[in-house]
Enzyme design. Sequence first.
Site, PDB file in Angstrom:
ATOM      1  N   ASP A  20     -11.189  -3.931  -7.531  1.00 24.96           N
ATOM      2  CA  ASP A  20     -10.851  -5.038  -8.423  1.00 24.96           C
ATOM      3  C   ASP A  20     -11.512  -6.346  -7.989  1.00 24.96           C
ATOM      4  O   ASP A  20     -12.096  -6.433  -6.905  1.00 24.96           O
ATOM      5  CB  ASP A  20      -9.319  -5.210  -8.516  1.00 24.96           C
ATOM      6  CG  ASP A  20      -8.626  -5.162  -7.160  1.00 24.96           C
ATOM      7  OD1 ASP A  20      -9.315  -5.252  -6.122  1.00 24.96           O
ATOM      8  OD2 ASP A  20      -7.391  -5.032  -7.139  1.00 24.96           O
ATOM      9  N   ASN A  52       5.571  -4.658  -5.760  1.00 29.98           N
ATOM     10  CA  ASN A  52       6.166  -4.072  -6.973  1.00 29.98           C
ATOM     11  C   ASN A  52       5.550  -2.703  -7.275  1.00 29.98           C
ATOM     12  O   ASN A  52       5.680  -2.201  -8.379  1.00 29.98           O
ATOM     13  CB  ASN A  52       5.994  -5.026  -8.163  1.00 29.98           C
ATOM     14  CG  ASN A  52       4.536  -5.379  -8.417  1.00 29.98           C
ATOM     15  OD1 ASN A  52       3.635  -4.851  -7.765  1.00 29.98           O
ATOM     16  ND2 ASN A  52       4.292  -6.274  -9.357  1.00 29.98           N
ATOM     17  N   HIS A 111       2.352  -2.026  -7.338  1.00 26.61           N
ATOM     18  CA  HIS A 111       1.058  -2.039  -8.028  1.00 26.61           C
ATOM     19  C   HIS A 111      -0.049  -1.481  -7.123  1.00 26.61           C
ATOM     20  O   HIS A 111       0.018  -1.587  -5.903  1.00 26.61           O
ATOM     21  CB  HIS A 111       0.728  -3.416  -8.618  1.00 26.61           C
ATOM     22  CG  HIS A 111       0.251  -4.467  -7.672  1.00 26.61           C
ATOM     23  ND1 HIS A 111       0.938  -5.639  -7.450  1.00 26.61           N
ATOM     24  CD2 HIS A 111      -0.861  -4.554  -6.905  1.00 26.61           C
ATOM     25  CE1 HIS A 111       0.266  -6.369  -6.580  1.00 26.61           C
ATOM     26  NE2 HIS A 111      -0.824  -5.742  -6.239  1.00 26.61           N
ATOM     27  N   GLU A 128      -0.416  -3.465 -12.845  1.00 26.72           N
ATOM     28  CA  GLU A 128       0.933  -3.993 -12.694  1.00 26.72           C
ATOM     29  C   GLU A 128       1.953  -3.091 -13.398  1.00 26.72           C
ATOM     30  O   GLU A 128       1.587  -2.285 -14.253  1.00 26.72           O
ATOM     31  CB  GLU A 128       0.997  -5.397 -13.318  1.00 26.72           C
ATOM     32  CG  GLU A 128       0.098  -6.417 -12.628  1.00 26.72           C
ATOM     33  CD  GLU A 128       0.705  -6.971 -11.339  1.00 26.72           C
ATOM     34  OE1 GLU A 128       1.638  -6.359 -10.780  1.00 26.72           O
ATOM     35  OE2 GLU A 128       0.220  -8.030 -10.897  1.00 26.72           O
TER      36      GLU A 128
HETATM   37  C1  GLP Z   1      -3.667  -7.297  -4.177  1.00 26.42           C
HETATM   38  C2  GLP Z   1      -4.770  -6.282  -4.355  1.00 26.42           C
HETATM   39  C3  GLP Z   1      -4.293  -4.861  -4.105  1.00 26.42           C
HETATM   40  C4  GLP Z   1      -3.537  -4.806  -2.782  1.00 26.42           C
HETATM   41  C5  GLP Z   1      -2.341  -5.708  -2.858  1.00 26.42           C
HETATM   42  C6  GLP Z   1      -1.482  -5.675  -1.591  1.00 26.42           C
HETATM   43  O1  GLP Z   1      -2.880  -7.442  -5.292  1.00 26.42           O
HETATM   44  N1  GLP Z   1      -5.349  -6.328  -5.673  1.00 26.42           N
HETATM   45  O2  GLP Z   1      -5.409  -3.979  -4.085  1.00 26.42           O
HETATM   46  O3  GLP Z   1      -3.148  -3.488  -2.505  1.00 26.42           O
HETATM   47  O4  GLP Z   1      -2.810  -7.033  -3.067  1.00 26.42           O
HETATM   48  O5  GLP Z   1      -2.053  -6.501  -0.628  1.00 26.42           O
HETATM   49  P1  GLP Z   1      -1.590  -6.618   0.854  1.00 26.42           P
HETATM   50  O6  GLP Z   1      -2.246  -5.490   1.575  1.00 26.42           O
HETATM   51  O7  GLP Z   1      -2.086  -7.950   1.310  1.00 26.42           O
HETATM   52  O8  GLP Z   1      -0.095  -6.516   0.887  1.00 26.42           O
END
Ligand code: GLP
Length: 250
Positions: free
Chosen positions: A67, A136, A138, A143
């Site tokens: 992404d 959540n 995702h 989402e």
């Molecule tokens: C963002 C990214 C996701 C990632 C998520 C959790 O939203 N788009 O790919 O998994 O954050 O991030 P973290 O590893 O910092 O908790």
Amino acid sequence: MRIYECAGYDAMSRQAASLIAAQVLLKPEGVLGLATGSTPIGLYRQLVAWHRQGVVRFAGIRTVNLDEYLGLPPTHQQSYRYFMQQHLFDHIDIKAENTHVLNGLAPDPQAECAAFDRLIRDLGGVDLQLLGMGHNGHIAFNEPGDNFGLGTHVVTLSERTIDANQRFFDRREQVPRHALSMGIKSIMGARRILVVVSGADKAEAVYQAVAGRVTDQVPASILQLHPDVTLVGDTAALSKLKKEGVPLCG
Ligand code: GLP
């Protein structure tokens, strides 16, 4: 789903890096799907260290990233292209033209998404897709409530995700409201999936994703339907799974 418990963040990072290194050694011309967020930083650091020691080479590897924020240039410190350069690409022997991150400044975002799906197809599909998980549930930027049938598409970020990502920006207003993201359909098309999770704040999401109902309200729960998923987590992130008696590996 194989679930590995690691004592802490460093052990989790090493375990996940070893699975990626194994994939690279088994298929040196393969396609890796890569992720951003704070969770994979340690595993990228480990891969860089092993690369410097001559353990693993990336010269033939192609990558696609999950992404990118819509509206951020690749030079922006919070863009995911910048993240990948800083944490991995600038420190290994991967060819720049073999790294693919969606362009957050694409004049036609829908066309950019369609081109990304074509690219994944032309590369022969993703061999190993790395994923983190949001609070959540995702994955990438899919989402709760997003359509499971979509390929790469433009998403509107939830308030909860904006809150979570605010820590990387000076002010909440600076967090982009939209992103380009591989969809659940694209992610489920990968031949193998590796999920990394760390910290007690992820324990509920991990439990719902692994042992709850498959529902679009917890996007990661779709992974229960994939034939080859490995989840590597630290003890804190797996705490609810363990409390509820979900079997782990080893
Ligand atoms: C963002 C990214 C996701 C990632 C998520 C959790 O939203 N788009 O790919 O998994 O954050 O991030 P973290 O590893 O910092 O908790």
